[in-house]
Write an enzyme that holds these catalytic residues in place. Structure first.
Site, PDB file in Angstrom:
ATOM      1  N   THR A   1      -6.246   0.265   3.122  1.00 11.26           N
ATOM      2  CA  THR A   1      -6.006   0.487   4.552  1.00 11.26           C
ATOM      3  C   THR A   1      -6.464  -0.694   5.390  1.00 11.26           C
ATOM      4  O   THR A   1      -5.916  -0.962   6.457  1.00 11.26           O
ATOM      5  CB  THR A   1      -6.741   1.773   4.987  1.00 11.26           C
TER       6      THR A   1
ATOM      7  N   SER B   1      -5.264   1.899  -2.931  1.00  4.21           N
ATOM      8  CA  SER B   1      -6.231   2.060  -4.033  1.00  4.21           C
ATOM      9  C   SER B   1      -6.153   3.425  -4.706  1.00  4.21           C
ATOM     10  O   SER B   1      -6.748   3.618  -5.772  1.00  4.21           O
ATOM     11  CB  SER B   1      -7.653   1.765  -3.563  1.00  4.21           C
TER      12      SER B   1
ATOM     13  N   THR C   1     -10.250   2.575   0.465  1.00  3.74           N
ATOM     14  CA  THR C   1     -11.440   3.425   0.399  1.00  3.74           C
ATOM     15  C   THR C   1     -11.344   4.495  -0.694  1.00  3.74           C
ATOM     16  O   THR C   1     -12.366   5.006  -1.149  1.00  3.74           O
ATOM     17  CB  THR C   1     -11.694   4.140   1.739  1.00  3.74           C
ATOM     18  N   ASP C   2     -10.118   4.844  -1.108  1.00  5.14           N
ATOM     19  CA  ASP C   2      -9.954   6.021  -1.967  1.00  5.14           C
ATOM     20  C   ASP C   2     -10.658   5.891  -3.317  1.00  5.14           C
ATOM     21  O   ASP C   2     -11.238   6.863  -3.812  1.00  5.14           O
ATOM     22  CB  ASP C   2      -8.467   6.326  -2.176  1.00  5.14           C
TER      23      ASP C   2
END
Ligand code: ASP
Length: 310
Positions: A16, A62, A95-96
């Site tokens: 992101t 990710s 971030t995932d």
């Protein structure tokens, strides 16, 4: 540039932080991994005087992270760290699965220089974008004298790769370090350290050289749990199972029976907890070993690495 002392290598992988949306007020309907590494750096005027080398290692959301990207990334991080002028590495990431990449890099490399993951919960087009500040903080930490190990710099807080976890699906301040608490704060370009840098013995890149990551799955214990899923995985050839149990790693009896069968059939089974914080404390009566303080996703990576070594 690599020869200039204090140089930071910025390795981009997407996420992101490199995402764009059609509207500045759209924080969820965006496409991740759109901007290249130079655009990310250019968005931070304060980086203009900082010696940087940049590299686009991957460009993905990710959630789709895979073992091939991990292997390439680990090799590029190791290469950059070996350059005498490089003081530290920054990795821009989604971030995932940030906590998974952080954990695997720490276990493989346990670097003597800082390796800092930077990410964002808002795309680069958002009114309140968090990426530029997080990237600046990550570069600050990558140049911090004495800093070492893999960390994440997010929302002014530094988390160790051994503890970091995404705790919120939407909030800008989405990450925590569980019981261990944060490693440091970054305030106005200064690092205020709260505890020791992440440490440990590196497993080394040879560990993943063959490129075959053993199949390890995560299963969860819950009301009405059934044994069938575990039995199907064993029949399909799974090599390891990490179960996220309730509380202190307790398991529904039907699931537990299937996991004990799996263990007897040669599958390695580890117990973790689906609680957000806290370890699984082992007892002498345990039939299935505890993964200690590892979160379910950390335990899965640790088990894959251990199976690869044996
Ligand atoms: N799906 C995005 C990713 O992990 C989410 C983010 O970066 O915040 O790449």
């Amino acid at each position: 540039m690599q020869d200039t002392p204090g140089t930071v290598a910025v390795l981009a992988t997407g996420g992101t932080i490199a995402g764009t949306a059609a509207s500045a007020t759209d924080n969820i309907g965006y496409s991740a991994a759109q901007l290249g590494v130079q655009a990310l750096v250019d968005a931070v005027p304060a980086l203009a005087g900082v010696p940087l080398v940049t590299e686009q290692v991957a460009q993905l959301d990710s959630k789709d992270m895979d073992f091939a990207v991990w292997a390439t990334l680990a090799a590029r991080v190791a290469h950059q760290l070996a350059q005498p002028g490089i003081t530290g590495v920054v990795i821009t990431h989604g971030t995932d699965t940030l906590e998974e990449t952080a954990y695997v890099l720490q276990r493989l490399l346990a670097p003597a220089k800082p390796v800092v993951l930077a990410a964002a919960m808002r795309p680069a087009t958002a009114l309140l974008r968090d990426g530029p500040q997080n990237l600046l903080d990550a570069v600050t930490l990558a140049r911090e004298p004495g800093a070492r190990g893999v960390m994440a710099a997010l929302a002014g807080t530094v988390h160790s790769a051994l503890d970091v976890r995404k705790q919120h699906s939407y909030r800008v301040d989405a990450f925590g370090s569980g019981d261990a608490g944060p490693l440091a704060r970054i305030e106005e370009g200064r690092v205020r350290r709260l505890r020791e840098w992440p440490a440990g013995e590196p497993l080394g890149l040879d560990c993943i050289a063959k490129g075959e990551w053993p199949w390890v799955e995560l299963v969860t214990s819950h009301a009405g749990a059934r044994p069938d899923g575990v039995r199907a995985l064993v029949a399909a050839g799974v090599k390891g199972l990490v179960v996220a149990g309730t509380g202190n790693g307790s398991l529904h009896h039907a699931l537990e029976a299937a996991l004990i069968e799996a263990q007897a059939a040669g599958v390695t089974v580890w117990r973790t907890t689906r609680c957000l914080d806290g370890p699984v404390q082992a007892t002498p009566a345990d039939q299935l070993p505890s993964a200690g303080t590892l979160t379910p996703v950390q335990a899965r990576i640790e088990l894959m690495l251990q199976l690869m070594r044996t």
